[in-house]
Motif scaffolding. Structure first.
Motif, PDB file in Angstrom:
ATOM      1  N   ASP A  44       0.610  -0.927  -0.067  1.00 26.68           N
ATOM      2  CA  ASP A  44      -0.322   0.144  -0.472  1.00 26.68           C
ATOM      3  C   ASP A  44       0.866   1.411  -0.479  1.00 26.68           C
ATOM      4  O   ASP A  44       0.414   2.568   0.153  1.00 26.68           O
ATOM      5  CB  ASP A  44      -0.580  -0.322   1.070  1.00 26.68           C
ATOM      6  CG  ASP A  44      -0.026   0.222   2.262  1.00 26.68           C
ATOM      7  OD1 ASP A  44       0.983  -0.072   2.796  1.00 26.68           O
ATOM      8  OD2 ASP A  44      -0.621   0.470   3.745  1.00 26.68           O
ATOM      9  N   SER A  45       1.758   0.808  -0.887  1.00 28.20           N
ATOM     10  CA  SER A  45       3.075   2.116  -0.747  1.00 28.20           C
ATOM     11  C   SER A  45       3.415   2.133  -2.377  1.00 28.20           C
ATOM     12  O   SER A  45       3.779   2.067  -2.705  1.00 28.20           O
ATOM     13  CB  SER A  45       4.227   2.383   0.165  1.00 28.20           C
ATOM     14  OG  SER A  45       3.576   2.364   1.648  1.00 28.20           O
ATOM     15  N   VAL A  46       4.086   3.725  -2.725  1.00 30.13           N
ATOM     16  CA  VAL A  46       4.870   4.243  -3.584  1.00 30.13           C
ATOM     17  C   VAL A  46       5.811   4.554  -2.699  1.00 30.13           C
ATOM     18  O   VAL A  46       6.985   5.212  -1.719  1.00 30.13           O
ATOM     19  CB  VAL A  46       4.064   5.448  -4.158  1.00 30.13           C
ATOM     20  CG1 VAL A  46       5.172   5.865  -5.142  1.00 30.13           C
ATOM     21  CG2 VAL A  46       2.720   5.251  -4.766  1.00 30.13           C
ATOM     22  N   VAL A  47       6.719   3.967  -3.421  1.00 29.80           N
ATOM     23  CA  VAL A  47       8.154   3.945  -3.172  1.00 29.80           C
ATOM     24  C   VAL A  47       8.947   4.498  -3.800  1.00 29.80           C
ATOM     25  O   VAL A  47       9.314   4.281  -5.531  1.00 29.80           O
ATOM     26  CB  VAL A  47       9.264   2.527  -2.643  1.00 29.80           C
ATOM     27  CG1 VAL A  47      10.484   2.780  -2.259  1.00 29.80           C
ATOM     28  CG2 VAL A  47       8.161   2.145  -1.796  1.00 29.80           C
ATOM     29  N   PHE A  48      10.125   5.640  -3.758  1.00 35.47           N
ATOM     30  CA  PHE A  48      11.044   6.918  -4.570  1.00 35.47           C
ATOM     31  C   PHE A  48      12.046   6.493  -4.052  1.00 35.47           C
ATOM     32  O   PHE A  48      11.859   6.372  -2.919  1.00 35.47           O
ATOM     33  CB  PHE A  48      10.333   7.332  -5.164  1.00 35.47           C
ATOM     34  CG  PHE A  48       9.975   8.731  -3.977  1.00 35.47           C
ATOM     35  CD1 PHE A  48      10.768   9.945  -3.989  1.00 35.47           C
ATOM     36  CD2 PHE A  48       8.398   8.174  -3.272  1.00 35.47           C
ATOM     37  CE1 PHE A  48      10.678  10.638  -2.564  1.00 35.47           C
ATOM     38  CE2 PHE A  48       8.232   9.842  -2.395  1.00 35.47           C
ATOM     39  CZ  PHE A  48       9.452  11.068  -2.521  1.00 35.47           C
ATOM     40  N   ARG A  49      13.604   7.142  -4.778  1.00 37.89           N
ATOM     41  CA  ARG A  49      14.605   7.882  -4.287  1.00 37.89           C
ATOM     42  C   ARG A  49      14.843   9.324  -4.475  1.00 37.89           C
ATOM     43  O   ARG A  49      14.406   9.357  -5.475  1.00 37.89           O
ATOM     44  CB  ARG A  49      15.744   6.120  -4.998  1.00 37.89           C
ATOM     45  CG  ARG A  49      15.455   5.076  -5.021  1.00 37.89           C
ATOM     46  CD  ARG A  49      15.906   3.997  -5.879  1.00 37.89           C
ATOM     47  NE  ARG A  49      17.563   4.742  -5.412  1.00 37.89           N
ATOM     48  CZ  ARG A  49      18.639   3.653  -6.091  1.00 37.89           C
ATOM     49  NH1 ARG A  49      18.500   3.078  -6.307  1.00 37.89           N
ATOM     50  NH2 ARG A  49      19.686   4.258  -6.191  1.00 37.89           N
ATOM     51  N   THR A  50      15.710   9.427  -3.975  1.00 36.82           N
ATOM     52  CA  THR A  50      16.141  10.924  -3.713  1.00 36.82           C
ATOM     53  C   THR A  50      17.786  11.028  -2.789  1.00 36.82           C
ATOM     54  O   THR A  50      17.903  10.826  -2.626  1.00 36.82           O
ATOM     55  CB  THR A  50      15.073  11.955  -3.620  1.00 36.82           C
ATOM     56  OG1 THR A  50      15.035  13.251  -3.365  1.00 36.82           O
ATOM     57  CG2 THR A  50      14.761  11.698  -2.078  1.00 36.82           C
ATOM     58  N   THR A  51      18.085  12.330  -3.561  1.00 35.63           N
ATOM     59  CA  THR A  51      19.424  12.840  -2.450  1.00 35.63           C
ATOM     60  C   THR A  51      18.843  13.139  -1.354  1.00 35.63           C
ATOM     61  O   THR A  51      17.852  13.896  -0.815  1.00 35.63           O
ATOM     62  CB  THR A  51      20.062  13.754  -3.640  1.00 35.63           C
ATOM     63  OG1 THR A  51      19.128  14.517  -3.927  1.00 35.63           O
ATOM     64  CG2 THR A  51      20.525  13.111  -5.079  1.00 35.63           C
ATOM     65  N   ALA A  52      19.402  13.324  -0.439  1.00 30.12           N
ATOM     66  CA  ALA A  52      19.346  13.788   1.075  1.00 30.12           C
ATOM     67  C   ALA A  52      19.499  15.126   0.727  1.00 30.12           C
ATOM     68  O   ALA A  52      18.575  16.424   1.714  1.00 30.12           O
ATOM     69  CB  ALA A  52      20.659  13.044   1.927  1.00 30.12           C
ATOM     70  N   TYR A  53      20.095  15.912   0.391  1.00 30.04           N
ATOM     71  CA  TYR A  53      19.662  17.380  -0.183  1.00 30.04           C
ATOM     72  C   TYR A  53      18.763  18.865  -0.393  1.00 30.04           C
ATOM     73  O   TYR A  53      18.479  19.730  -0.959  1.00 30.04           O
ATOM     74  CB  TYR A  53      21.278  17.637  -0.176  1.00 30.04           C
ATOM     75  CG  TYR A  53      22.116  17.285   1.128  1.00 30.04           C
ATOM     76  CD1 TYR A  53      22.080  17.440   2.398  1.00 30.04           C
ATOM     77  CD2 TYR A  53      23.209  16.395   1.001  1.00 30.04           C
ATOM     78  CE1 TYR A  53      23.210  17.657   3.317  1.00 30.04           C
ATOM     79  CE2 TYR A  53      24.305  15.728   1.499  1.00 30.04           C
ATOM     80  CZ  TYR A  53      24.212  16.285   3.359  1.00 30.04           C
ATOM     81  OH  TYR A  53      24.403  15.784   3.891  1.00 30.04           O
TER      82      TYR A  53
END
Length: 133
Positions: A44-53
């Motif tokens: 039941d989730s969308v997961v994405f990646r990003t940069t910490a800043y």
């Protein structure tokens, strides 16, 4: 003119599963902002990646988010849109992240390192379709 059809949760999930790119929206002190992301679904989730800043890395895992995916056919004047909204949360290292990386790892198109995983566990899922199915 076409009628707008409301999509069921199962129809929304089917459409989400067929896509790789969506948009994450969040409110910041500078106002609403929207960012395209590559994503994957886990239960039941969308997961994405990003940069910490980045804006997402700074705000997304500690605020309420909206996530939208759509497909538009301007020639046929048809399309659909699915919106999921709920709290964002950082996926920390451990068994859950290991499982995501092993089975559903979102693959960012943008260059650079994107080590921060963010999960939007939706509490609202809605969709609309206009034009031929």
């Amino acid at each position: 003119m076409s009628d707008v059809a409301v999509l069921s949760d199962s129809q929304c999930l089917e459409l989400l599963r067929g896509e790789q790119v969506g948009r994450v929206a969040l409110c910041t002190v500078d106002g609403p902002q929207v960012f395209p992301v590559n994503f994957t679904l886990t239960d039941d989730s969308v997961v994405f990646r990003t940069t910490a800043y980045s804006v997402l890395g700074t705000h997304a895992w500690q605020s309420r988010l909206a996530f939208e995916v759509d497909q538009i056919d301007t020639e046929r004047r048809s399309g659909w849109s699915v919106v999921a909204s709920g709290p964002g949360a950082q996926v920390r290292p451990g068994p859950e992240l290991d499982d995501i990386v092993r089975t559903w790892n979102p693959d960012p198109w943008a260059g650079g390192t994107r080590p921060l995983y963010v999960r939007l566990r939706w509490d609202t899922l809605s969709g609309r379709r206009i034009g031929p199915a």
